[in-house]
Scaffold this motif. Structure first.
Motif, short mmCIF file in Angstrom:
data_model
loop_
_atom_site.label_atom_id
_atom_site.label_comp_id
_atom_site.label_asym_id
_atom_site.label_seq_id
_atom_site.Cartn_x
_atom_site.Cartn_y
_atom_site.Cartn_z
N ILE A 184 0.14 -1.00 -0.33
CA ILE A 184 0.42 0.02 -0.20
C ILE A 184 0.56 1.06 0.59
O ILE A 184 2.13 0.99 -0.23
CB ILE A 184 -1.14 -0.11 1.12
N GLY A 185 0.30 2.43 -0.02
CA GLY A 185 1.15 3.53 -0.10
C GLY A 185 1.90 4.11 -1.46
O GLY A 185 2.42 4.97 -1.20
N THR A 186 0.72 4.06 -2.10
CA THR A 186 1.81 3.99 -3.58
C THR A 186 1.96 5.39 -3.88
O THR A 186 3.28 5.97 -4.44
CB THR A 186 0.72 3.64 -4.64
N TYR A 187 1.11 5.91 -3.45
CA TYR A 187 1.25 7.43 -3.55
C TYR A 187 0.89 8.41 -2.35
O TYR A 187 0.64 9.68 -2.47
CB TYR A 187 0.58 8.27 -4.74
N GLY A 188 1.85 7.99 -1.40
CA GLY A 188 1.90 8.48 0.07
C GLY A 188 0.61 8.47 0.69
O GLY A 188 -0.04 7.81 0.76
N SER A 189 0.64 9.64 1.94
CA SER A 189 -0.62 10.25 2.62
C SER A 189 -1.58 10.28 1.73
O SER A 189 -1.91 12.07 1.73
CB SER A 189 -0.63 10.75 3.28
N ASN A 190 -2.38 9.98 0.61
CA ASN A 190 -3.94 9.98 0.32
C ASN A 190 -5.26 9.83 0.19
O ASN A 190 -5.45 8.58 0.37
CB ASN A 190 -2.98 9.17 -1.23
N PRO A 191 -5.82 10.72 1.01
CA PRO A 191 -7.38 10.45 1.06
C PRO A 191 -8.34 10.22 0.57
O PRO A 191 -9.31 10.03 0.39
CB PRO A 191 -7.55 11.40 2.00
N GLU A 192 -7.60 10.34 -1.47
CA GLU A 192 -8.76 10.83 -2.16
C GLU A 192 -8.96 9.27 -2.58
O GLU A 192 -10.43 8.35 -2.51
CB GLU A 192 -7.89 11.08 -3.35
N GLN A 193 -8.41 8.33 -2.56
CA GLN A 193 -8.10 6.93 -2.93
C GLN A 193 -7.46 6.41 -2.13
O GLN A 193 -6.54 6.20 -2.25
CB GLN A 193 -8.44 6.58 -4.79
N ASP A 194 -7.29 4.58 -2.29
CA ASP A 194 -7.17 3.63 -1.88
C ASP A 194 -6.36 3.05 -2.97
O ASP A 194 -6.70 1.81 -3.97
CB ASP A 194 -7.86 2.67 -1.23
N TYR A 195 -5.09 2.79 -3.32
CA TYR A 195 -3.90 2.36 -3.64
C TYR A 195 -3.71 0.56 -3.44
O TYR A 195 -2.83 0.98 -3.04
CB TYR A 195 -3.65 2.74 -4.70
N ILE A 196 -4.09 -0.10 -3.74
CA ILE A 196 -3.59 -1.41 -3.38
C ILE A 196 -3.08 -2.86 -4.33
O ILE A 196 -3.73 -2.90 -5.01
CB ILE A 196 -5.31 -2.56 -2.47
N PHE A 197 -2.08 -3.16 -3.41
CA PHE A 197 -1.48 -4.27 -4.27
C PHE A 197 -1.12 -5.50 -3.91
O PHE A 197 -1.12 -4.95 -2.94
CB PHE A 197 0.00 -3.68 -4.26
N LEU A 198 -1.96 -6.47 -3.97
CA LEU A 198 -2.24 -7.56 -3.78
C LEU A 198 -1.34 -8.60 -4.84
O LEU A 198 -1.24 -8.58 -5.55
CB LEU A 198 -3.07 -8.84 -4.23
N ARG A 199 0.03 -9.56 -4.31
CA ARG A 199 1.47 -10.79 -4.94
C ARG A 199 1.71 -9.60 -5.82
O ARG A 199 2.02 -10.38 -6.67
CB ARG A 199 0.20 -11.47 -4.85
#
Length: 836
Positions: free
Chosen positions: A218-233
């Motif tokens: 997580i945290g792809t674009y830092g502290s981002n309240p706009e949306q969640d970027y989640i990577f799995l494997r």
């Protein structure tokens, strides 16, 4: 105490700034809080009926228990959950009491008697089920006085895949199979983040709730309240709500927002899962499970204050709407006025989620869901140059809160709502049907100032950044419906749990994009007020997508063996209408996906498993010859072992996998003359790894969550410069450990202390120019249950949470082309909650 189970908006360039760099405007804060408190007052005024506990009948079959010696209240909690029985008692009755523990096979009544042996306390069975604890009658005992004291009820209703979970450890899930199945018998790696874990760790966003989950980046674009970027494997993860797909477009940057306060749990299923969910990336699925109406009365209000400036109020009410309990309701709401990490960045939200369950008889249930969410000022982080953040600069360090946009221009507004239902009907002991439907709509506007991707003037003087402005308007809608036919039957010595499904989804995305030039800005001494414009339209397109899938699954049980077989066929179609330049393109895809898994469940709670699964995902666009791209496909081999000791509240999972994705886009080595940027589908990526997760509820109030992830990723075929490199945003090593200790007796009874540490190894940034260094951060929590010290304060609690406690400054992503993003700095919040 009761432990319950169960029209387009536009912003014009040059609009006035809503927030200054130091604090938000008082009038705006007041209005937001007034709105939240008004919703709270209205909800509190609803007619809530206090109903008698409807405890389940006591089960007298024997089962195994392994409860260590220690404080009696902790042992009673563990026993109630394992036995699925309600136990009521007065807090003063067992204060300081201890038990010798319980080990072996017992009926409920005999197990309780053994647990209470020597304490002078007896368990009295109740007519409606459950037990009440009373002092054993002796000369001089005033039973009437004991009976008049306020009681604590430990609720041990048996867990389902959708019900609340008491503690951190879930035993059942439906995300991997679409049936209520023990996690121990699921032949795929799955984690569940419970409501209790979300609260004890103070998670404010979906990303934060998953920070202690293996396989997740997580945290792809830092502290981002706009949306969640989640990577799995190593791959983008789709996000589902109650099993239905939620719209998100990583190119457009639009998605359905997520409010964790409205969730009962978050299921993370790792690995290809198209067999049940259709066209998705191969890394896995994040499925959010909404709060549902409860048969038991639930009332909760809470207020939160924090840093950066954060003011929040929330409520959650549930229970029976009629005397018979045929109609249940729930109303959950939240209002927030908050600042973000970056200057001029906010995180304001209004959230309301009503739901209603109607059960006319024991065989039929219909639950209606509604949700409204309004977000303001949740600006995406503005990228910063690498020199002055990751690398030293002659001009010093660029601070973490630096804003390189335009306060009178940058803005974010999102309004969304969703409605839906879940229906189920049991015809007989064999056949049942279920249907889930949800419709969602999002109206989103975003104005953002970005660092020019060519790195421009900064390379000349080391401090001046070229900029561009984006004006983005999105209107997106999503409809999903899933029809299921369930059958439970036997063929000889084999027990079957069969599932036949037909699902359909439809999405519509209306996107308008325009860009404008802005004056350069000094990254070390910014001066705002640049003229903006003129805006040049760049994109105006309408995207429509449809998918229909037919799937079948059979879960076969024979003695200790569990075999899961599944297959699915999908038809997908996408249409893109270019309204700016004209033209319409259509793309059709279809594919078969499947899964086979085998588990062996030992009597001691060990369950080794092996599985093979596949997935597919359409790839939109045309190659250099004008032919549509084929879907990307993936296959995975996975082996693992799960361990859930009998009678203990613990779960350990170890998995190893080999995941390969094919048909990835890569540069065409021989592009046509009229399309030098043409791509072909000869790319391939492979991820091999191991994941370990341990959730342990140990004796004397100690709870532990630990996870480790090893991902060996490699781009094995490519015509680009990334050949042989790992997948971006995919560290090889990740580690997280959380421990929480609660005192159940003595002068400090009710006090809880939590601490966590998170490590993310180095990983390549988005354009493979910079390898972002590793980082380690620490979290902490302090909780206090006032009711432990004084029964008159039962239901009142305080939680203080700190994330990145030591305020470690680190970068979560960095490249010369896209810029660099600081990770989340220290946040602190204090929440006062009252439940009754």
């Amino acid at each position: 105490m009761t432990l319950p189970l169960f029209p387009a908006q536009t912003a014009r360039p040059g609009r006035p700034a809503k927030r200054n760099a130091s604090r938000r405007t008082p009038a705006r804060t007041t209005r937001a809080l007034q709105g939240a408190l008004f919703s709270l007052a209205v909800s509190a005024a609803l007619p809530l009926q206090v109903q008698a506990q409807n405890a389940p009948a006591t089960v007298q079959t024997e089962q195994g228990y392994d409860i260590p010696a220690g404080p009696l209240d902790a042992a009673l909690n563990r026993f109630a959950r394992a036995a699925g029985v309600n136990i009521s008692y007065d807090a003063a009755l067992i204060e300081g009491a201890v038990t010798r523990g319980l080990s072996g096979s017992y009926s409920v009544s005999n197990g309780l008697a053994a647990l209470l042996a020597g304490s002078g306390i007896g368990a009295i069975p109740q007519a409606g089920g459950g037990y009440v604890l009373r002092k054993v009658s002796t000369a001089g005992t005033d039973d009437a006085a004991v009976a008049s004291l306020r009681e604590i009820t430990v609720t041990g209703t048996r867990e389902t895949a959708w019900s609340p979970v008491n503690g951190y450890i879930a035993r059942r899930s439906a995300t991997a199979t679409k049936t209520d199945t023990p996690i121990l018998e699921t032949p795929q790696s799955i984690s569940v983040v419970t409501r209790d874990q979300i609260e004890i760790q103070g998670a404010r966003r979906l990303e934060e709730a998953l920070t202690y989950t293996p396989g997740v980046s997580i945290g792809t674009y830092g502290s981002n309240p706009e949306q969640d970027y989640i990577f799995l494997r190593g791959f983008h993860s789709p996000i589902f709500l109650d099993g239905t797909r939620q719209y998100r477009d990583y190119v457009v940057g639009a998605q359905m927002g997520v409010e964790p306060y409205g969730l009962e749990r978050i299921d993370v299923l790792r690995g290809p899962s198209s067999v049940l969910y259709g066209q998705i990336a191969p890394g896995g699925v994040v499925n959010q499970v909404s709060k549902r109406p409860t048969d038991q009365t639930l009332r909760e209000i809470q207020v939160t204050a924090g840093h950066p400036d954060r003011k929040q109020a929330a409520f959650d009410f549930s229970g029976r709407a009629d005397e018979q309990g045929r109609v249940l309701y729930r109303l959950t709401g939240l209002g927030r006025a908050a600042d973000g990490q970056m200057d001029y960045q906010g995180d304001d939200r209004l959230f309301l989620a009503p739901s209603l369950t109607w059960q006319p008889d024991d065989a039929t249930r219909l639950t209606l869901f509604g949700q409204y969410q309004r977000d303001r000022d949740a600006l995406r982080p503005i990228p910063l140059p690498a020199d002055g953040t990751l690398y030293p600069s002659a001009h010093g360090k660029i601070p973490r809160n630096r804003f390189l946009g335009e306060p009178g221009f940058d803005a974010f507004e999102r309004d969304q709502f969703s409605i839906g239902y879940e229906f189920e009907h049991q015809f007989n002991d064999t056949w049942s049907i279920a249907q889930n439907l949800r419709y969602s709509y999002v109206d989103q506007l975003e104005n953002v100032s970005l660092m020019a991707y060519d790195y421009g003037s900064f390379t000349l003087d080391g401090r001046t950044v070229d900029r561009t402005g984006w004006h983005d308007v999105n209107k997106i809608s999503m409809l999903g419906i899933d029809n299921q036919l369930h059958a439970k039957f036997n063929t000889g010595s084999l027990s079957h749990k069969a599932l036949l499904g037909l699902d359909y989804s439809r999405s519509r995305s209306d996107w308008f994009f325009a860009s404008a030039t802005l004056d350069p800005i000094d990254a070390f001494n910014p001066v705002y007020g640049s003229p903006i414009g003129p805006f040049e339209p760049g994109i105006s397109e309408l995207k429509k997508a449809r998918q229909i899938g037919v799937y079948v699954q059979d879960q076969i049980a024979w003695e200790r063996w569990r075999l899961t077989l599944g297959g699915r066929y999908d038809w997908a179609q996408g249409d893109t209408i270019d309204r700016l330049y004209g033209g319409t393109s259509r793309q059709k895809d279809e594919d078969f996906t499947g899964r086979v898994g085998l588990t062996y469940v030992f009597d001691n709670g060990l369950a080794p498993y092996a599985s093979y699964s596949t997935s597919f995902e359409p790839e939109i666009g045309l190659d250099g010859q004008g032919d549509p791209f084929k879907p990307t496909t993936a296959k995975q081999y996975e082996i693992g072992i799960k361990y859930q000791p009998k009678g203990q509240d613990s779960l350990i999972t170890i998995s190893a996998f080999d995941l390969t994705r094919q048909n990835i886009l890569t540069r065409d080595p021989n592009p046509p003359a009229n399309n030098p940027w043409a791509q072909i589908q000869t790319g391939e990526a492979r991820v091999r790894g191991m994941e370990i997760e341990a959730k342990l509820n140990l004796e004397r109030g100690l709870d532990i969550i630990g996870s480790y992830t090893y991902l060996d990723s490699e781009i094995t075929q490519s015509n680009n410069d990334d050949l042989g490199k790992p997948l971006y945003f995919t560290p090889r090593h990740q580690f997280a450990l959380w421990a929480n200790y609660s005192l159940h007796s003595g002068p400090l009874a009710g006090l809880g202390l939590g601490a966590g540490v998170r490590y993310r190894g180095k990983a390549w940034g988005s354009s493979y120019e910079i390898e972002v260094p590793s980082h380690t951060v620490m979290d902490a929590a302090l909780t206090y249950d006032f009711g432990k010290a004084n029964a008159r304060w039962q239901g009142l609690s305080l939680a203080i949470n700190a994330r990145n406690l030591l305020d470690k400054a680190y970068l979560s992503n960095c490249s010369y082309w896209e810029g660099c993003f600081y990770g989340e700095g220290r946040t602190v919040s204090a929440t006062l909650k009252y439940k009754w």
